[in-house]
Scaffold this active site. Structure first.
Site, mmCIF file in Angstrom:
data_model
loop_
_atom_site.group_PDB
_atom_site.id
_atom_site.type_symbol
_atom_site.label_atom_id
_atom_site.label_comp_id
_atom_site.label_asym_id
_atom_site.label_seq_id
_atom_site.Cartn_x
_atom_site.Cartn_y
_atom_site.Cartn_z
ATOM 1 N N GLU A 315 3.872 -2.692 5.475
ATOM 2 C CA GLU A 315 4.315 -3.391 4.258
ATOM 3 C C GLU A 315 4.129 -4.897 4.406
ATOM 4 O O GLU A 315 3.763 -5.581 3.454
ATOM 5 C CB GLU A 315 5.774 -3.051 3.934
ATOM 6 C CG GLU A 315 6.077 -1.552 3.761
ATOM 7 C CD GLU A 315 5.093 -0.802 2.859
ATOM 8 O OE1 GLU A 315 4.487 -1.420 1.968
ATOM 9 O OE2 GLU A 315 4.913 0.420 3.070
ATOM 10 N N TYR A 402 -6.210 5.213 2.432
ATOM 11 C CA TYR A 402 -5.574 4.643 3.618
ATOM 12 C C TYR A 402 -6.467 4.784 4.854
ATOM 13 O O TYR A 402 -6.812 3.805 5.505
ATOM 14 C CB TYR A 402 -4.243 5.351 3.902
ATOM 15 C CG TYR A 402 -3.156 5.060 2.904
ATOM 16 C CD1 TYR A 402 -3.132 5.697 1.670
ATOM 17 C CD2 TYR A 402 -2.141 4.159 3.190
ATOM 18 C CE1 TYR A 402 -2.123 5.441 0.753
ATOM 19 C CE2 TYR A 402 -1.122 3.894 2.283
ATOM 20 C CZ TYR A 402 -1.119 4.539 1.068
ATOM 21 O OH TYR A 402 -0.125 4.281 0.165
HETATM 22 N N1 BES Z 1 2.103 0.523 -1.747
HETATM 23 C C1 BES Z 1 2.354 1.703 -1.030
HETATM 24 C C2 BES Z 1 3.198 2.697 -1.770
HETATM 25 C C3 BES Z 1 2.618 3.170 -3.081
HETATM 26 C C4 BES Z 1 1.265 3.403 -3.257
HETATM 27 C C5 BES Z 1 3.464 3.400 -4.137
HETATM 28 C C6 BES Z 1 0.772 3.828 -4.475
HETATM 29 C C7 BES Z 1 2.964 3.830 -5.343
HETATM 30 C C8 BES Z 1 1.631 4.047 -5.525
HETATM 31 C C9 BES Z 1 3.020 1.402 0.312
HETATM 32 O O1 BES Z 1 2.540 0.255 0.922
HETATM 33 C C10 BES Z 1 2.677 2.536 1.236
HETATM 34 O O2 BES Z 1 1.530 2.715 1.507
HETATM 35 N N2 BES Z 1 3.676 3.268 1.702
HETATM 36 C C11 BES Z 1 3.508 4.361 2.613
HETATM 37 C C12 BES Z 1 3.823 3.951 4.000
HETATM 38 C C13 BES Z 1 2.667 3.618 4.822
HETATM 39 C C14 BES Z 1 3.093 3.278 6.244
HETATM 40 C C15 BES Z 1 1.572 4.626 4.831
HETATM 41 C C16 BES Z 1 4.489 5.440 2.244
HETATM 42 O O3 BES Z 1 5.321 5.206 1.397
HETATM 43 O O4 BES Z 1 4.444 6.510 2.825
HETATM 44 ZN ZN ZN Z 2 0.557 0.519 1.551
#
Ligand code: BES
Ligand code: ZN
Length: 619
Positions: A315, A402
């Site tokens: 984050e 990702y």
């Molecule tokens: N920005 C994302 C969360 C997100 C993405 C919310 C698309 C809504 C739509 C956040 O940075 C994220 O990627 N969170 C991941 C954690 C990460 C360590 C892979 C999660 O929530 O699992």
């Molecule tokens: Zn993210």
């Protein structure tokens, strides 16, 4: 069909669309997930004045927009389930008059609705008073009884990707940036926090003022209100959490300030002033959300042993990739998440060394390979650049953005060499700071600034981006730690005995790696053999508990473990954990039980999570 028929049909379709869109043939909207037309009028600043009514579970207030009119007769704001009450328009001299507005009869099932407000050439401000709906997708309201301390109710938002429009009428596309100020009123005794400069103490009035002077896109609008105290971690960093959780949280996140320093050493100055985090109630649907200045976090990150803090690194990295340089549309989502996942792992490496960081990267790479197999029926979604016209931006949410994104950057790092690559990334963040960028913008910048690139590299990069599947590249991650886990698992599968002396030293990640590869057809002896060990290890560790419960369901052992499954689903609200479990139950002949469990547990889930589970269980 004959050509003339096609011709006629095209004209008829054109006429039909023209009529629908106010007699004018319109050029396509630049962002397929927003009704707004930033090409003709843009919102540049917001003043939000809202009251959070916890009894009615409604936000009521006004959004006052500064606009720059590039020659449009109306301003279109995205609005999802909002009750728009009145609008005013104001000119440069401050003359305010009551305006009119139009809304379509039927909302779009994915994008929601919009409000179109006629404006004049000299209109400088548009003021909209509105209230939110009880079912607003961005908002989770919790009664006091549902929170940890039980003293105050709680409200928090989740705007990404297209849900800011369910609590603020706005031009809700990631390419549109605006600064903001806000006045937020909550019941006395509670604190309100936003993705902005934040208070560290509560006040008696319950009225809080906020300012975000850097331009941000709407999906980074965020608000949390409830029973939160603050504890400082470093000069620029700190944590907000329920008073009962605050010390644990501060312990877990002790390295936060070091992470900011490491990130800056890699890719340049942290541009946002303070970096704080807030631990939300369990219903928070994600692991984390990179709201500027105040990352929102799931409580499941608090494992007690600091083992899940790569989430913080992730984050935090978004403060550069995503918040500073933002994907132009959700079709370029990999630019946000792929860059961030790469950056995350560089931060982890700086703090904890290559073996640990590589172990995490290896897990991600495994996930990617599995995801690619699972998605083989829909190969288009395995491209980095997506065509999401007419689709829910949620369909971009997979390991592809990702992990395939990260792997592409890792490929470039290995081919160009770290120092050249790092220089390129620093330049990239500086060049596009506070702007959005598309995949094509990235490619162009890469050619011009990392070059000259051998044709083989340019071609490969394009293939990763525009073609499905994985490219023939094996990253040079060290597998030292996992090799030992693999050995121990083989031993275990042969001898049916676990070497608890070794596993006692394992971190969460080694456990995950161990559990993920257990054969489901040997569950009859594996479950009893591991049950005790896992029970003590999983307590407080949602990652391990999740993999274990998924194993139970996937090996058709739900019966006999009902209580384990039930208590997990009733205490954890993170969508990444609960959604796959309901899904697995449905595919393993336990749909009726899944529905019963969901009916009981849904009260702790966020509307976005409920929405997703309903979709899965309706299929
Ligand atoms: N920005 C994302 C969360 C997100 C993405 C919310 C698309 C809504 C739509 C956040 O940075 C994220 O990627 N969170 C991941 C954690 C990460 C360590 C892979 C999660 O929530 O699992
Ligand atoms: Zn993210």
């Amino acid at each position: 069909m004959q050509t003339t028929h096609w011709y006629l049909l095209t004209i008829l379709t054109f006429l039909f669309i023209s009529c629908q869109t106010n007699q004018k043939a319109e050029i396509p909207r630049p962002d397929p997930h927003s009704f707004s037309r930033p090409d003709s009028v843009v919102t540049t600043h917001l003043h939000l004045d809202i009251v959070c009514d916890f009894d009615a579970k409604k936000i009521q207030g006004t959004a006052q927009w500064d606009i720059q009119n590039l020659g449009s007769e109306s301003l279109v704001l995205d609005a999802m389930d909002l009750d728009i009450q009145e609008v005013y328009i104001e000119d440069a001299q401050g003359n305010r008059e009551k305006g009119t507005f139009f809304q379509p009869e039927k909302p779009d099932s994915v994008l929601g609705s919009y409000v179109r407000i006629p404006i004049r050439n000299d209109t400088r401000k548009v003021i909209v008073s509105y209230s939110t709906a009880a079912e607003a997708l961005a908002l989770q309201w919790l009664d006091a009884g549902m929170t940890q301390s039980g003293r105050y109710p709680c409200l928090f938002t989740q705007s990404q990707s297209i849900y800011a429009r369910s609590w603020i009428p706005c031009q809700d596309g990631p390419a549109i940036r605006f600064s903001y100020t806000a006045r937020v009123q909550v019941p006395s005794g509670m604190i309100a926090l936003m993705s902005a400069d934040n208070p560290q103490m509560r006040n008696d009035s319950g009225i809080y003022h906020f300012k975000m002077d850097k331009p941000v896109p709407a999906y980074l609008m965020a608000l949390a209100a409830g029973d939160f105290d603050f504890k400082s971690i470093g000069d620029r960093t700190g944590v907000y959490a329920d008073p009962g959780l605050l010390d644990k949280a501060a312990y877990e996140f002790a390295d936060l300030e070091k992470m900011v320093l490491a990130a800056e050493a890699l890719y340049g100055k942290y541009e946002w002033g303070r970096y704080d985090v807030i631990v939300l109630p369990t219903g928070f649907p994600f692991g984390g959300m990179e709201n500027p200045k105040l990352t929102f976090l799931t409580p499941t990150v608090i494992a007690g042993d600091r083992s899940l803090t790569s989430l913080l690194a992730h984050e935090l990295a978004h403060s550069w990739s995503g918040n500073l340089v933002t994907n132009t549309t959700w079709q370029d989502f990999w630019l946000n998440e792929g860059f961030t996942t790469y950056f995350e792992s560089r931060i982890m490496e700086s703090l904890y060394g290559k073996d640990y960081a590589d172990m995490l990267s290896h897990l991600g790479w495994q996930d990617l390979k599995k995801t690619l197999e699972d998605m083989s029926s829909d190969p288009d979604l395995t491209k980095l650049k997506l065509d999401l016209r007419g689709k829910d931006p949620e369909s971009a949410l997979s390991d592809i953005a990702y992990e395939k994104g990260k792997l592409l950057l890792r490929f470039l790092e290995e081919r160009l060499g770290r120092s050249r690559w790092d220089q390129f990334l620093s330049d990239y963040f500086r060049h596009f700071a506070f702007q959005s960028n598309s995949t094509e913008g990235f490619l162009d910048f890469l050619e011009k600034n990392a070059g000259p690139l051998p044709v083989t590299i340019s071609d490969t990069v394009r293939k990763w981006i525009y073609e499905p599947g994985l490219i023939d590249f094996i990253p040079s991650y060290s597998t030292l730690l996992f090799d030992q886990v693999d050995l121990l698992r083989s031993d275990f599968l042969r001898s049916h005995k676990l070497d608890t002396h070794q596993t006692g030293k394992w971190s969460t990640h080694e456990w995950l790696h161990f559990l993920r590869a257990l054969p489901t057809d040997q569950a009859d002896w594996i479950l009893p053999a591991l049950d005790q060990t896992i029970r003590s290890r999983q307590s407080g560790n949602a990652e391990i508990a999740f993999v274990w419960i998924r194993y139970i369901i996937n090996s058709d052992r739900y019966q006999g473990h009902e209580e384990t499954v039930r208590s997990f689903l009733n205490s954890i609200g993170r969508r990444k954990f609960v959604l796959p479990l309901y899904e697995s139950m449905a595919t393993h002949g336990r749909k009726a039980e899944a529905l019963t469990l969901f009916a009981e547990a849904r009260k702790i889930y966020h509307p976005l999570t409920i929405h997703s589970i309903e979709k899965v269980l309706a299929e």
